[in-house]
Structure formats: structure tokens, C-alpha cells
Design an enzyme around this catalytic site. Sequence first.
Site, PDB file in Angstrom:
ATOM      1  N   GLU A 195       6.503   8.305   2.512  1.00 18.06           N
ATOM      2  CA  GLU A 195       6.604   9.761   2.433  1.00 18.06           C
ATOM      3  C   GLU A 195       7.288  10.200   3.707  1.00 18.06           C
ATOM      4  O   GLU A 195       6.774   9.963   4.812  1.00 18.06           O
ATOM      5  CB  GLU A 195       5.225  10.398   2.303  1.00 18.06           C
ATOM      6  CG  GLU A 195       4.556  10.090   0.993  1.00 18.06           C
ATOM      7  CD  GLU A 195       3.343  10.967   0.770  1.00 18.06           C
ATOM      8  OE1 GLU A 195       3.452  11.917  -0.019  1.00 18.06           O
ATOM      9  OE2 GLU A 195       2.303  10.695   1.392  1.00 18.06           O
ATOM     10  N   ASP A 218       1.023   5.146  -1.428  1.00 20.93           N
ATOM     11  CA  ASP A 218       2.224   5.805  -0.914  1.00 20.93           C
ATOM     12  C   ASP A 218       2.949   4.856   0.034  1.00 20.93           C
ATOM     13  O   ASP A 218       2.540   4.677   1.189  1.00 20.93           O
ATOM     14  CB  ASP A 218       1.847   7.089  -0.177  1.00 20.93           C
ATOM     15  CG  ASP A 218       1.254   8.139  -1.095  1.00 20.93           C
ATOM     16  OD1 ASP A 218       1.700   8.211  -2.245  1.00 20.93           O
ATOM     17  OD2 ASP A 218       0.349   8.875  -0.663  1.00 20.93           O
ATOM     18  N   HIS A 253      -4.501   5.353  -1.214  1.00 18.12           N
ATOM     19  CA  HIS A 253      -5.573   6.243  -1.675  1.00 18.12           C
ATOM     20  C   HIS A 253      -6.390   5.484  -2.724  1.00 18.12           C
ATOM     21  O   HIS A 253      -5.832   5.024  -3.729  1.00 18.12           O
ATOM     22  CB  HIS A 253      -5.010   7.498  -2.342  1.00 18.12           C
ATOM     23  CG  HIS A 253      -4.166   8.360  -1.458  1.00 18.12           C
ATOM     24  ND1 HIS A 253      -4.635   9.519  -0.882  1.00 18.12           N
ATOM     25  CD2 HIS A 253      -2.870   8.247  -1.075  1.00 18.12           C
ATOM     26  CE1 HIS A 253      -3.665  10.095  -0.182  1.00 18.12           C
ATOM     27  NE2 HIS A 253      -2.576   9.339  -0.287  1.00 18.12           N
ATOM     28  N   GLU A 266      -3.468   5.449  -5.817  1.00 16.38           N
ATOM     29  CA  GLU A 266      -2.118   5.803  -5.369  1.00 16.38           C
ATOM     30  C   GLU A 266      -1.817   5.031  -4.085  1.00 16.38           C
ATOM     31  O   GLU A 266      -2.611   5.040  -3.139  1.00 16.38           O
ATOM     32  CB  GLU A 266      -2.050   7.311  -5.133  1.00 16.38           C
ATOM     33  CG  GLU A 266      -0.751   7.820  -4.563  1.00 16.38           C
ATOM     34  CD  GLU A 266      -0.795   9.329  -4.344  1.00 16.38           C
ATOM     35  OE1 GLU A 266       0.153   9.849  -3.732  1.00 16.38           O
ATOM     36  OE2 GLU A 266      -1.783   9.978  -4.761  1.00 16.38           O
TER      37      GLU A 266
END
Length: 467
Positions: free
Chosen positions: A237, A234, A248, A232
Amino acid sequence: MAVSMKQVIVALALGAFANGQQPGQQQTETHPSLMLETCDESGCTTATKSITLDSNWRWTDVDGSNCYTGNEWNDVAGCADGDGEQCAAACAVEGASYEETYGIKSSGKSIEIDFVTKGSYGDNVGSRSYMMNSEDKYEMFMLKNREFTFDVDVSELPCGLNGALYFVAMDEDGGASYSGNSAGAKYGTGYCDAQCPHDMKYINGVANSEDWVPDSNSANSGKGKMGTCCFEMDIWEANKVSQAYTPHTCSEKGQYTCSDPETCGDIDSGHRYDGVCDKDGCDFAPFRLGNETFFGEGAGFDLDSSETMTVVTQFITDDGTDDGKLSEIRRVYVQNGVVFQNPQVDINGKLYDSITDDMCTDMKDYFGDDQGFSKHGGLEAMGDQMESGMVLVMSLWDDYSVNMLWLDSDYPPDSDPTTPGVHRGSCSTDSGDPKDVEANSPDAKVTFSNIKVGTIGSTYASSPVVA
């Protein structure tokens, strides 16, 4: 996501809607359009893509009879008995009324995601959508040695909300290659992320009904035995108080199904297992890292979250080529014609302004966090996954697990806020309760627009004065 206990996106707050794995016949699926620009040194070209709604929000049925209602499986086709294969074989996932039911308004170069939408069948809370390349395939982004750029407006996102844009290593076909899943990417199937979420009702063509436990604090969601894991990235956010970007890593490439606490990285009897993925990630969150005036609402911040801004994320390789190893993730912002470099932060005496393996290691040591990012391969592993492509996700959600405190307040909330890494935003520790947020901020929304991908330096004008 930069939190270890995050409940992945709140389920649709309409009990009659859920998801299945066969294409339904009750409502036609029509994907709203969304444009994507691809850039290089010669300029940008625009292509019309589309989006699809995640299957977890959709109505699932057998000839009009619900397979799932509220937060429980119905006594249909073995669903309530935990027979995942029989349930998935019988239950169909229906098409979506994007704007009317889900508050998703996508056309041209912009997508607006509304928080609470009052439809004819009830209220919907948040949503998660994916960019499509064709009618039945996701757009696969190869990000290494590239930059990804978009405009975002978070001016109407208060404490407790997260307007997120990110990439995950989903299958291009949404898992349609698995028997039992003939709906596929067209109907938004196949989600995974580094939290190994257990709330997905179907995984790889099998209903996640075995050992299903309804959530005690949500009338619409629960958790099954299986989790669905993958890398993942990101990109964004944020609400109008705080923001972060976070890679991640995982020890398995692509989508991976887990079914026990050790592999899923769950908390069991008070112990959290490492699991196959790094749930905490390596977050560059300016506020958490000590710069409390870089991003926020009003003229007192370098970036004013009450106005639209451009967000540029660059994936740098060690030799400047597509074949090199991912070595750095850089961030640049543009607002009102001014370019802002990512702020430089002091991590226990060392200065960093981007995500590198050294930055991640030093930050984890300083905050006393687990070194999960490096354990799962660090930036090189993330770069290897990027070579296979990742799917673009755009969502708006509130947090039934820890009230989004990990993003915009003190977390853990009972820790001393002067402890390094605890103070993450100016929101109160009693903010973010989904019941309060949904009641008090139903008109909240996030808008993403002008999405671009290209060679380094090609997607934004770098000539204005740099702040």
C-alpha cells in the site's frame, strides 16, 4: 489495510454504473491478459493469465434499465424496497470497456491503473481488478513457504492516493456457488477483506439493499446492512511518500458475511467492536516505525519512489517446509541493480526487520493499539488461510473516510505527532481530500509489472551489492 476506518475503494464516479449478480447481455466481457511467472531453483516459466474488473464498478441493469444510480438503489425489481433476493435475481452485471471507461491498460507483463478516466458516459475514479486463472475462476495463490515479487512505479501517486497490491481470501468462483449469483468470478464478484466492507452492493448473490444508507460525502457510494469479511494480506500500500505491508487476520476462514456491528467490527454509538477480523492489521511501515529516510521521492532516500523498484515478500515457515507454520513475513527490495534489505527498526528498545508475532505484539503495545492481530490467531492463522489459496487484487483508490492520512500523514490528525505511531508520512493533515485529489491529480496512475511467485530466493537476483 493499516487503518480502522478506511472506506474500501471509491465507487465508480459514474452514477449509471454499478453492479449486479447475473451476466448481462448489453456488453460483452473480454478479460485483458496479464502474465504470471512461476519460479524455482531451475528458473521461471511464464503463463498468460488475465484480469477482471470488480463487479462494484460495473453497470447493472434489467434489460437496459439501471438497478442503481448515483448512491441509491432504483425502484426496480424490489431493489429500492430492500428486497435483496428479488433485486439480485433480476439485475444483470455487464461487461467492461477496460481502457476506455476504467483506465485499465493490461497486456504482456504489465498493468497500468489510471486514476480519473473521462469516458463517453462520464468520469471513472480508480478501480479494483483481480487475476484470473481461467474464464470463470480466480487465480489462487498458495503463499506459505513462497515469495511473491513484482515491479512497481508509484512516481505519479501524490498524497492521498494508494496504489495497492494485496491478497484476500475470496472464493475461487467469486461466490457463484450461491443461488442468485450466476455472474461469478468472470464478472468480478465475491470481494471481501478484513474491513468487512458494507459498500459492496451484492454479497453472496443477494443485493445489499436492506438498510442501505447513501454516503453523505460521496455521490456514488453507500452502505448496506451486510459486510463481507475475510483474511487480507496487504503486500503493498503506497504512494510516492509512504508505504507499508500488513497482514490482517480473522477468526473465520474464507469469505464470511456479517450483518451486525458486533460481528462486522463497526463503530456504534462511539464504540468500535472487535468484530470477526483485525481491521488495523500488523503493519510494517518504515516511516511510522521511525525510519523516515528509507523510502521517498528523490536521491535523499534509500529507495527512490520516483523510479521503478522490485518488491519481494517472503512467507517463511518455522521449519522451512510447506507444511510448517507461518512464522515470519520478510521484505526485500531491488532498485537499479542494488538489493535493499528491509530496514531494521527500534520498537521500544527491541530491534526488528520483519513481521513476526513478537514484532506485532511489541509494536501494538508501544503504539497503544489494540492487539487484534494476535486475538485473531496471528501469523499461524494467516498461514492456515494461505493453504486454501488467496486471490490477487490490484487497485488504485482515494479515501473518503480519512483522506489516506493513516498511510502518509499524522493519524489521528488531532493527536500529538510526537506520540509513537502517529507520524506516518510527510503529507499535511489537510491533504488527501478526494475532491482535491480528483481535481488536482486526475492523471495519477500506478503500474505493476513482472509479477512472479516461487520458492524462497528464486524470483529475484540476489547477487548485486546489498545496501
